[in-house]
Scaffold this motif. Structure first.
Motif, PDB file in Angstrom:
ATOM      1  N   ASP A   1       0.846  -1.198   0.000  1.00  0.00           N
ATOM      2  CA  ASP A   1       0.000   0.000   0.000  1.00  0.00           C
ATOM      3  C   ASP A   1       0.876   1.240   0.000  1.00  0.00           C
ATOM      4  O   ASP A   1       1.986   1.241   0.560  1.00  0.00           O
ATOM      5  CB  ASP A   1      -0.914   0.037   1.227  1.00  0.00           C
ATOM      6  CG  ASP A   1      -1.913   1.186   1.152  1.00  0.00           C
ATOM      7  OD1 ASP A   1      -2.851   1.099   0.323  1.00  0.00           O
ATOM      8  OD2 ASP A   1      -1.744   2.167   1.883  1.00  0.00           O
TER       9      ASP A   1
ATOM     10  N   THR B   1     -12.375   0.589   3.849  1.00  0.00           N
ATOM     11  CA  THR B   1     -13.017   0.597   5.158  1.00  0.00           C
ATOM     12  C   THR B   1     -14.361  -0.124   5.116  1.00  0.00           C
ATOM     13  O   THR B   1     -14.667  -0.961   5.978  1.00  0.00           O
ATOM     14  CB  THR B   1     -13.222   2.043   5.638  1.00  0.00           C
ATOM     15  OG1 THR B   1     -11.947   2.679   5.757  1.00  0.00           O
ATOM     16  CG2 THR B   1     -13.933   2.075   6.990  1.00  0.00           C
TER      17      THR B   1
ATOM     18  N   LEU C   1      -9.918  -2.880  10.838  1.00  0.00           N
ATOM     19  CA  LEU C   1      -9.086  -1.830  10.254  1.00  0.00           C
ATOM     20  C   LEU C   1      -9.144  -0.636  11.194  1.00  0.00           C
ATOM     21  O   LEU C   1     -10.099   0.135  11.175  1.00  0.00           O
ATOM     22  CB  LEU C   1      -9.584  -1.454   8.853  1.00  0.00           C
ATOM     23  CG  LEU C   1      -8.894  -0.267   8.164  1.00  0.00           C
ATOM     24  CD1 LEU C   1      -7.382  -0.481   8.096  1.00  0.00           C
ATOM     25  CD2 LEU C   1      -9.460  -0.070   6.760  1.00  0.00           C
TER      26      LEU C   1
ATOM     27  N   ALA D   1      -7.213   3.490   9.293  1.00  0.00           N
ATOM     28  CA  ALA D   1      -7.410   3.641   7.858  1.00  0.00           C
ATOM     29  C   ALA D   1      -6.548   4.778   7.324  1.00  0.00           C
ATOM     30  O   ALA D   1      -6.363   5.798   7.977  1.00  0.00           O
ATOM     31  CB  ALA D   1      -8.882   3.904   7.557  1.00  0.00           C
ATOM     32  N   HIS D   2      -6.011   4.576   6.133  1.00  0.00           N
ATOM     33  CA  HIS D   2      -5.144   5.535   5.447  1.00  0.00           C
ATOM     34  C   HIS D   2      -3.775   5.647   6.097  1.00  0.00           C
ATOM     35  O   HIS D   2      -3.060   6.629   5.899  1.00  0.00           O
ATOM     36  CB  HIS D   2      -5.810   6.914   5.329  1.00  0.00           C
ATOM     37  CG  HIS D   2      -7.112   6.866   4.602  1.00  0.00           C
ATOM     38  ND1 HIS D   2      -7.218   6.479   3.279  1.00  0.00           N
ATOM     39  CD2 HIS D   2      -8.378   7.122   5.002  1.00  0.00           C
ATOM     40  CE1 HIS D   2      -8.479   6.521   2.909  1.00  0.00           C
ATOM     41  NE2 HIS D   2      -9.205   6.895   3.946  1.00  0.00           N
TER      42      HIS D   2
ATOM     43  N   ASP E   1      -3.587  -0.308   6.163  1.00  0.00           N
ATOM     44  CA  ASP E   1      -4.370  -0.567   4.954  1.00  0.00           C
ATOM     45  C   ASP E   1      -3.868  -1.804   4.224  1.00  0.00           C
ATOM     46  O   ASP E   1      -4.663  -2.603   3.717  1.00  0.00           O
ATOM     47  CB  ASP E   1      -4.308   0.646   4.017  1.00  0.00           C
ATOM     48  CG  ASP E   1      -5.204   1.788   4.478  1.00  0.00           C
ATOM     49  OD1 ASP E   1      -5.866   1.650   5.522  1.00  0.00           O
ATOM     50  OD2 ASP E   1      -5.238   2.809   3.776  1.00  0.00           O
TER      51      ASP E   1
END
Length: 238
Positions: A20, A155, A165, A168-169, A174
């Motif tokens: 990612d 998500t 999760l 997130a980001h 991720d």
């Protein structure tokens, strides 16, 4: 009671790579890497190896991007590695996995792999322009559960498949969540998935193209894009 048939999970799912990027924006040809993660999960989703990078992207990180991943320009300049070094090391880590026959999971893979390709070209490095096999939970989920309502963000899809999760980001969170969603898809659709990662890779090329064509038709119908426009369905690299 009728006994339900049992389906073996494909051998390739016993170990998967995960990948990612968090970036300065969403334009794969112009935006830059800020953080990256490459790791390996086992068949249960446990982390076997993990590596993270923070890059100085060589440009201002827009406030909108910082709001997503939390990295400011000042932090990246002070603590980040030179962008060319990060691009080279991330590309090498992915090549090592693919050369070892380990499929790499990336959610919305055509974004991450495309941006990495153009970063490599920018820094006069050999681009990873035909990575395979790649596993994209977004493409697979849309193919096997086409008519499910709701968003298809990582998500939302992680929640649908009961994958945790928390951050997130954040690239590592991720990447790991995407890998675990891929494993959840293996469990859910074991009777439909091809037995080899190579065949699944090939199938996803067609699915991604068809999904882009369908989305193009929808966007034209609602007036979001001009009838002459067409979404690029190339996968896993645009």
């Amino acid at each position: 009671m009728e006994q339900l048939p049992l389906f073996d999970t494909p051998e390739w799912s016993r170990r998967v790579g995960v990948f990612d990027l968090e970036t300065t924006g969403v334009d794969v040809t112009r935006d830059r890497i800020v953080t990256a993660h490459v790791g390996v999960l086992d068949a249960e989703g446990a982390v076997l190896s993990a590596r993270d990078w923070l890059a100085d992207p060589g440009m201002e990180i827009p406030d909108a991007a910082t709001a997503v991943h939390g990295i400011t320009t000042a932090h990246a300049r002070e603590h980040g590695l030179p962008a060319a070094q990060v691009v080279a090391e991330v590309s090498a880590a992915l090549r090592d996995l693919l050369d070892a026959g380990i499929p790499v999971v990336a959610y919305n893979a055509s974004y991450d792999f495309s941006l990495l390709k153009y970063e490599a070209i920018r820094h006069a490095l050999a681009p990873l322009d035909a990575p395979a096999p790649v596993i994209d939970p977004l493409v697979i989920d849309k193919a096997y559960d086409r008519y499910r309502r709701g968003k298809r963000t990582l998500t939302a899809v992680a929640e649908h498949y009961a994958v945790r999760l928390d951050d997130a980001h954040e690239a590592s969170a991720d990447a790991v969540a995407a890998g675990r969603v891929a494993l959840a898809l293996v469990e859910r659709f074991a009777d439909l998935l091809p037995s080899t990662a190579a065949q699944l890779h090939t199938d996803q090329i067609g699915w991604a193209r068809d999904q882009a064509e369908s989305l193009t038709e929808y966007f034209v119908r609602i007036g979001r894009i001009d009838p002459a426009e067409k979404l690029d369905g190339s996968w896993p690299v645009r």
